[in-house]
Motif scaffolding. Structure first.
Motif, PDB file in Angstrom:
ATOM      1  N   ASP A 196     -41.795  31.609  81.973  1.00 53.90           N
ATOM      2  CA  ASP A 196     -41.668  30.873  83.079  1.00 53.90           C
ATOM      3  C   ASP A 196     -43.287  31.035  83.721  1.00 53.90           C
ATOM      4  O   ASP A 196     -43.484  31.810  84.376  1.00 53.90           O
ATOM      5  N   ARG A 197     -43.806  29.986  83.274  1.00 54.73           N
ATOM      6  CA  ARG A 197     -45.297  29.975  83.577  1.00 54.73           C
ATOM      7  C   ARG A 197     -45.830  28.500  84.114  1.00 54.73           C
ATOM      8  O   ARG A 197     -45.134  27.629  83.930  1.00 54.73           O
ATOM      9  N   THR A 198     -46.985  28.357  84.507  1.00 52.57           N
ATOM     10  CA  THR A 198     -47.308  27.098  85.222  1.00 52.57           C
ATOM     11  C   THR A 198     -48.428  26.875  84.202  1.00 52.57           C
ATOM     12  O   THR A 198     -48.818  27.665  83.239  1.00 52.57           O
ATOM     13  N   HIS A 257     -50.113  18.779  85.441  1.00 57.70           N
ATOM     14  CA  HIS A 257     -49.718  20.249  85.354  1.00 57.70           C
ATOM     15  C   HIS A 257     -48.299  20.148  85.688  1.00 57.70           C
ATOM     16  O   HIS A 257     -47.619  19.022  86.109  1.00 57.70           O
ATOM     17  N   ARG A 263     -44.386  22.993  84.922  1.00 57.64           N
ATOM     18  CA  ARG A 263     -44.075  24.481  84.947  1.00 57.64           C
ATOM     19  C   ARG A 263     -43.176  24.467  83.506  1.00 57.64           C
ATOM     20  O   ARG A 263     -42.397  23.821  83.307  1.00 57.64           O
ATOM     21  N   THR A 283     -40.666  26.594  81.740  1.00 62.18           N
ATOM     22  CA  THR A 283     -39.314  27.461  82.312  1.00 62.18           C
ATOM     23  C   THR A 283     -38.288  27.464  81.409  1.00 62.18           C
ATOM     24  O   THR A 283     -37.727  26.016  81.111  1.00 62.18           O
ATOM     25  N   ASP A 304     -54.055  22.227  88.010  1.00 61.65           N
ATOM     26  CA  ASP A 304     -53.759  23.435  88.831  1.00 61.65           C
ATOM     27  C   ASP A 304     -54.763  24.396  88.267  1.00 61.65           C
ATOM     28  O   ASP A 304     -54.542  25.147  87.097  1.00 61.65           O
ATOM     29  N   ALA A 310     -53.154  27.818  86.983  1.00 58.87           N
ATOM     30  CA  ALA A 310     -52.048  27.569  86.184  1.00 58.87           C
ATOM     31  C   ALA A 310     -52.374  28.733  85.216  1.00 58.87           C
ATOM     32  O   ALA A 310     -53.492  29.206  84.620  1.00 58.87           O
TER      33      ALA A 310
END
Length: 112
Positions: free
Chosen positions: A32-34, A47, A49, A51, A63, A66
């Motif tokens: 679960d990362r930007t 950008h 996510r 997840t 971002d 990120a």
């Protein structure tokens, strides 16, 4: 050179593929990362996510915070998504660079 719209469509196509295989991807990649995708030749970034094995909330703009950042050219991004460019070879040839924690890099390898 691919356009900003071509790159947006490529990322949306990638997101669709991940969504279609979310259950299998989630088993291989439980992050679960930007995420930021920076296109060096266009001076543009996207950008979103990463997840649940999916790429969500893709938006234009960088971002800077990120957790995972991918930098490449517009043509290489489109070729990667189309399957015309092998990711591992592109990484080895420095056509693609990834900035992430060592832990995240190990997890991302599972997708290759």
């Amino acid at each position: 050179m691919a356009t900003v719209q071509d790159c947006r469509e490529a990322l949306e196509k990638l997101a669709e593929r991940l969504a279609a295989n979310a259950a299998a991807a989630r088993k291989r990649l439980d992050l679960d990362r930007t995420l930021a995708c920076r296109l060096s030749d266009l001076g543009v970034a996207f950008h979103g996510r990463l997840t649940g094995g999916q790429l969500l909330d893709i938006q234009e703009g960088d971002d800077k915070s990120a957790k995972i950042a991918l930098t490449t050219t517009s043509d290489d991004l489109v070729a990667l998504v189309r399957g015309e460019l092998d990711f591992a070879r592109a990484l080895g040839a420095r056509r693609v660079s990834i900035s992430a924690s060592p832990f995240d890099l190990l997890k991302l390898r599972k997708l290759l």
